[in-house]
Write a protein that holds these residues in place. Structure first.
Motif, short mmCIF file in Angstrom:
data_model
loop_
_atom_site.label_atom_id
_atom_site.label_comp_id
_atom_site.label_asym_id
_atom_site.label_seq_id
_atom_site.Cartn_x
_atom_site.Cartn_y
_atom_site.Cartn_z
N ILE B 511 35.55 -53.97 63.78
CA ILE B 511 34.44 -54.20 62.62
C ILE B 511 32.89 -53.43 63.38
N PHE B 512 32.28 -52.82 62.39
CA PHE B 512 31.27 -52.32 62.07
C PHE B 512 29.58 -52.40 61.43
N PRO B 513 28.60 -52.67 61.78
CA PRO B 513 27.45 -53.52 61.17
C PRO B 513 27.16 -52.00 60.01
N SER B 514 27.30 -52.17 58.50
CA SER B 514 26.91 -51.08 57.08
C SER B 514 26.22 -49.99 58.66
N GLY B 515 26.43 -48.50 58.10
CA GLY B 515 24.99 -47.20 58.66
C GLY B 515 25.54 -46.99 59.99
N THR B 516 27.04 -47.34 60.51
CA THR B 516 27.12 -47.05 62.16
C THR B 516 27.79 -45.20 61.86
N LYS B 517 27.17 -44.69 62.10
CA LYS B 517 27.88 -42.96 62.29
C LYS B 517 29.27 -42.73 63.25
N GLY B 518 30.30 -42.21 62.47
CA GLY B 518 31.48 -42.32 62.82
C GLY B 518 32.09 -41.81 64.15
N VAL B 519 30.51 -40.98 64.66
CA VAL B 519 30.46 -40.17 66.19
C VAL B 519 30.53 -41.24 66.76
N ASN B 520 29.47 -42.28 66.92
CA ASN B 520 29.59 -42.94 68.02
C ASN B 520 30.71 -44.60 67.69
N MET B 521 31.71 -43.71 67.24
CA MET B 521 32.70 -44.64 67.33
C MET B 521 33.91 -43.72 67.41
N GLU B 522 34.27 -42.77 67.36
CA GLU B 522 35.50 -42.25 67.74
C GLU B 522 36.06 -42.04 68.63
N ARG B 585 50.53 -35.81 66.14
CA ARG B 585 48.97 -36.83 65.82
C ARG B 585 49.67 -37.60 64.67
N ILE B 586 48.30 -38.98 64.88
CA ILE B 586 49.42 -39.44 63.61
C ILE B 586 47.45 -39.91 62.87
N GLU B 587 48.03 -39.77 61.15
CA GLU B 587 46.87 -39.71 60.43
C GLU B 587 46.85 -40.68 59.21
N ASP B 588 46.34 -41.35 59.03
CA ASP B 588 45.91 -42.12 58.09
C ASP B 588 44.51 -41.77 57.50
N VAL B 589 44.75 -42.15 55.88
CA VAL B 589 43.37 -42.31 55.53
C VAL B 589 42.94 -43.73 55.14
N VAL B 590 41.43 -44.12 55.49
CA VAL B 590 41.27 -45.21 55.32
C VAL B 590 40.12 -45.44 54.03
N VAL B 591 39.79 -46.10 53.95
CA VAL B 591 38.36 -46.36 52.73
C VAL B 591 37.68 -47.95 53.49
N ILE B 592 36.14 -47.76 53.75
CA ILE B 592 35.88 -48.43 53.79
C ILE B 592 35.71 -49.73 53.47
N VAL B 593 35.48 -51.11 54.50
CA VAL B 593 35.66 -51.82 52.85
C VAL B 593 35.22 -53.20 54.33
N PRO B 594 34.48 -54.11 52.54
CA PRO B 594 33.10 -54.92 53.53
C PRO B 594 34.59 -56.19 54.13
N ALA B 595 33.59 -56.44 55.54
CA ALA B 595 34.21 -57.22 56.82
C ALA B 595 33.68 -58.68 56.96
N THR B 605 34.71 -53.27 57.61
CA THR B 605 36.07 -52.59 58.28
C THR B 605 36.99 -51.35 57.61
N PHE B 606 37.99 -50.88 58.69
CA PHE B 606 38.68 -49.95 57.36
C PHE B 606 39.91 -49.97 57.11
#
Lengths: 694, 694
Positions: B511-522, B585-595, B605-606
């Protein structure tokens, strides 16, 4: 009563201000409050802020009358033919802390906040500062000054474009502009045909009659016992990097105050809390020029620096501080030279001299700053040592407060005084490393709080208390924050504290490949808070070192910090702030050490060198993972071992008892309790069975 | 047999190449392999690589004879007076995938790898490519070509400085340079007095006699059922952003192929696997110019685009694709215009026309790309739908392989063919979204592997198997990777797989605040691997969308991606690769939704939209946290619900049975097993006791 800026606002400010300048962490912004000397905080009478639309205008006693100094400045402006003059809040070394004599913005405006820009035209005077300081500005500025609230350079430029006719000149002191600041103004003003005019002789200084002088204190050299690398070794190390650089620089120009201090193992006292002295260094492959106030260099130091030898690669030639521009200009005329600068700390006054382009080599940070970031063995050892002694002082404070707060006589001020006193008794103490933040209840939620007589709250068992303090020692600089509650915390306070602690632990225990950037890991400090919709509006940590400024960039968790390597030290300091209620921050200093992994090599982790237990009353272990509890217990074991020995050495038996009480393991207590209870049941059953069977 | 580049090398490449260009993920780099048509892989005879120092030189049959084409190119160079000519591997839209007619570097050199730069002087010809391609280059290039290995622009520039006399011109096609590429060359060459000469008529094209033509296919418009926003609505939305921009742009210039495709809800087929057509758009506040091969626009489409109306803000004026420079140049002469470009996708040929500086407004990405990144409700719904149908195909593949692999007749090739066939039967299928990566054993550890006749391994129960594939559908683009083992995996394989899965889950459940950059979570995707000293040398995910390229930037986890907002889709794809052994490799597609959080607002969250179970044989649940197991069980519940209904709908009972078998909950199974075993013991004891007592 000011709130922290919202995350996005803060981030914007952070990006615009901090990405360019080291002016970066609100933990220290209280520093400049003392400079104006006249600012008082919240008063009940409602008249604490100016009212310029009243007739006559209402001015509280906290404002400074700027009429005469403005008049003098405008005369100076006319004499050099500029219609506007920009006054930034920094110094010529783009320092995070500045000396009183560099507080030009404060002198001109009356406003003593640490972030802002003033602009004076022939008929207007305007201050730009961010939301943390709007109330303070209204209390300190007289009606000569307007307040503007969008602190971006483009907004200042837009204002200038509206106010100043084109073809007019806008003056600025190039020593007070970073390269980035200059480029931002230029980018915004040039399309509007406004000309920036570089005026190296500062106009504020020319009208500042009682400007504080350069302190007369002599420079000191560090004792040999804290030095592994002599200045000669450091010089050669930097020269090797110059030779190995594919762009073949012939010189490195050092502008940040800690660069020269580090290179020569020298310290000074020109800036409060920071052991620095005004200086620049121009280091070439075969010469060394140190620009400094020469009258403060003793004969002993001249010998130490070999300043009188000639034509040798290890003679430090002393030139007056003010000669730097002349000397650099002269150097640039030499055939085939190329000067290497760190763009983050080089002011525009020097940068503009390094032409043409092929004579310039830039990196974000000079090789001195990136080399200095990794501590040698001695530096690591003595910095750990300094943290052991420093922890004694903090343990003394916490133990004392636990005892005396219920008596109802202590305040934020007396607590700050107490911890400063405790530190001063430790070996090699050189005073606090920043103004102690001692904050109770709602004060702890303020972005830039240090107690004053007017604001100091009484400490009670009903409020949380946050103390963020640090010491300067000859062998190291410390910075630690603990948050405590002497009564019964609410569930929300316990949850928030525990989640802040979880953030601290999650970063601390992480294993990562050498070269990982802090900014790509710092979300671990926030994740447990995010999970329940909480967050904090400041950075997660900054480098710390051996008797330098308490924020020792470029190490840390900011976007513009360099990748983590073994031997770096950084603070880890997540927090949570509930406006008008309470504030939590847990800050430790850690060193980056090798991690031994099952399959890989070159992995690192953090080892905490701050050695003070957390308030266990505020820890809800049910929220924590087994790994987090394990980490906590290991940390407490380390405290017991290192601090037990140190407290013994200092003969502090009561403190040792207190420390042991506060470092009882969490997990083995719970786990062994669970295990014994299960064994007990089974044993009982078995016994019963046997009993019956036999 | 090539290894992944080491992390640091890879990162360097990533930074130099990917930060500037979308050419960013090795998952797709196999694409161009087909273009040369003549490259074969590892042969046992040892003669698969050229030997230019042998007399006579040894050339394998896989090389291309470039003598004549080089001679022709040098004549063309002389006629425009350049001593060197730079040939990049990209197209005029800085596309990640390019069409065969844009494979100029491959045509000139014979080398068909996806990353590289060729330079031809009057007497030398050199290719720069990174370590993934060195062997391939030695197999494909004849002895006219030298191979250089440091792919940084500064290294290419250094070579040019050595080889070319100063005052000579270095020619380049400005359509194939990004702004950043141009500036890098310029930065390095100008100090050496070498002049870059922009030659908009490509010299390779002038000598490429059998260059593939523009495909004759007409453009198509998307059916109404997949469109929520008409092109008119989109145009107005972008114009609103122009009006609200403080810099007051009068036009937006769209260069990336997906920008124009998105704006007009049009698609084409000019680039393999990508539904794009050659195009630019110049959108002003009151006019719209679309640059396109007009003969491919049907009368219907002309009506749809209202291309024949006059002086209206909603008429799309059609101009020939090649007219874009003339038209832009003309527009720049208009008084008071300011053109807004996204610097990441605008080529230098257009950029250099936008002068003077005050007529230019830049952002990293155009407002079209940032708007397109957030999917509207319809786009979200249909993209989820496409993933449900796509999962049917992948389930069919995995079920089939489980059955037939033990029979020993299937290969990487037949598996790839099978999954492509399964996809083609799903509604709205438009073929694969990239060349299927079907890799067994050591092949799965290769950085850019797709099977060919020469490399295809037989699938066996003794090796792991990785399949990374995706489909294009009218309503969406998919991309999914599963790794399986049909026999008995080693402990190391299980541990690595589980830790990759833990990485996938840790990102997905955050769970992360809207506007977080992916590179800072990867790093959450890597952390469980780091813990035991493992890692992977590629990015962690890329945007995905509605019938566009499979890598839909600027969404994703790269440093130059935009912050995450609700409604974006991204892949999450950690991995682990053991050289010469296996790849995971384990790859899934996710959509970003409200938490929904306890205390906060605006947290996200995803939600995973790929719906295919993981190989449970490879999961070691003892390594996972209760939260991770909980997440996994919830995900499997979702698969059961959505895929159960879809498999029913398609009448696929065997597949449904397979899916149910592979989605049995982990946690409740374990937990209830543990509980029952404990209860059993206690009950047994109690019974025994009672039995004895009574």
């Amino acid at each position: 009563m000011q709130a922290l800026p919202s995350l996005s606002l803060w981030n914007r400010w952070w990006q615009t201000v901090c990405a360019k300048m080291p002016f970066s962490d609100w933990l220290l912004v209280g520093t400049l409050l003392a400079l104006g000397g006249s600012w008082n905080v919240v008063r009940a009478d409602g008249g604490s802020e100016r009212n310029c639309s009243a007739i006559p205008p209402y001015l509280p006693s906290t404002v400074v009358n700027t009429t005469l100094r403005l008049q003098a400045l405008r005369e100076a402006m006319s004499s050099v033919n500029v219609s506007a003059y920009i006054i930034p809040g920094t110094d010529a070394h783009l320092s995070e802390y500045i000396a009183p004599r560099d507080a030009r913005m404060a002198f001109m405006t009356g406003f003593t906040g640490s972030a802002g820009t003033a602009v004076v035209t022939l008929n207007k005077a305007v201050l730009w500062t961010d939301s943390r300081y709007w109330v303070q500005a209204e209390r300190q500025m007289d009606c000569n000054w307007e307040l503007e609230k969008d602190v971006s350079i483009s907004s200042i430029a837009d204002w200038l474009i509206r106010e100043v006719s084109d073809t007019d000149n806008i003056g600025f002191d190039p020593f007070l502009f970073s390269i980035q600041t200059y480029e931002s103004y230029s980018y915004n003003l040039v399309p509007a045909k406004l000309m920036l005019k570089s005026i190296p002789d500062n106009l504020v200084d020319s009208v500042w009659i009682d400007r504080p002088p350069i302190p007369p204190d002599n420079l000191i050299r560090l004792p040999d016992r804290v030095v592994e690398r002599t200045w000669q070794m450091k010089v050669e190390h930097i020269r090797t990097q110059m030779r190995n650089n594919p762009y073949k620089p012939t010189a490195v120009l050092l502008s940040a105050l800690d660069e020269t201090a580090w290179l020569f193992n020298l310290r000074g006292s020109d800036v409060p809390y920071n052991p620095f002295f005004y200086s620049y260094t121009l280091l070439t492959l075969n010469e060394i020029w140190l620009f400094v106030h020469k009258d403060r260099v003793t004969e002993d130091l001249k010998l130490y620096l070999q300043s009188t030898c000639f034509h040798l690669a290890h003679c430090v030639k002393l030139l007056e501080y003010e000669q730097v521009r002349v000397m650099l200009k002269n150097y640039m005329t030499t055939y085939g030279v190329k000067v290497w600068i760190g763009t983050e700390y080089t002011n525009y006054a020097l940068y503009e001299l390094i032409t043409p382009e092929e004579k310039l080599l830039t990196s974000a940070y000079s090789p001195v700053l990136t080399t200095k970031a990794v501590k040698d063995e001695t530096e690591q050892r003595i910095l750990r040592d300094a943290h052991v002694r420093d922890a004694v002082a903090v343990i003394q404070l916490l133990m004392w407060l636990e005892k005396v707060v219920p008596e109802g006589k202590e305040t934020e001020m007396t607590a700050a005084y107490y911890v400063n006193e405790c530190r001063s008794k430790q070996k090699d103490s050189r005073g606090p490393s920043f103004e102690t933040i001692s904050a109770s209840g709602p004060n702890a939620a303020l972005a830039h709080y240090s107690p004053s007589n007017a604001t100091s709250r009484k400490l009670t068992v009903d409020e949380m208390y946050l103390v963020d303090s640090g010491g300067q020692y000859l062998d190291g600089t410390t910075d630690i924050t603990r948050t405590v509650h002497w009564g019964i915390p609410t569930d929300m306070q316990k949850e928030a504290f525990t989640r802040v602690l979880m953030g601290n632990i999650e970063i601390s225990r992480t294993i990562f490949p050498s070269g990982t950037k802090g900014v790509n890991m710092e979300m671990l400090g926030r994740r447990a808070l995010w999970e329940v919709g909480l967050n904090y509006g400041h950075g997660t940590g900054h480098g710390v070192g051996n008797y330098f400024g308490v924020h020792e960039w470029p190490v840390g968790f900011q976007g513009n910090n360099i990748p983590f390597r073994e031997g770096m030290f950084t603070s880890i300091e997540p927090g949570y702030y509930k406006e008008n209620d309470f504030g939590i921050r847990i800050e430790d200093v850690v060193v980056i050490v090798p991690a031994h992994t099952k399959y890989g090599h070159n992995y690192l982790t953090f080892e905490t060198v701050s050695l003070v237990p957390y308030d266990r009353k505020l820890i809800d272990t049910s929220l924590m993972s087994p790994q987090q509890l394990q980490w906590l217990d290991n940390y407490y074991l380390t405290i017991r071992e290192l601090m037990g020995a140190e407290l013994d050495r200092q003969g502090l038996t009561e403190e040792k008892k207190w420390m042991l009480k506060h470092t009882v393991p969490f997990q083995s207590a719970t786990a062994s309790a669970a295990v014994s209870s299960l064994s007990l049941t089974l044993t009982a059953l078995a016994t019963a069975l046997l009993h019956i069977l036999l």
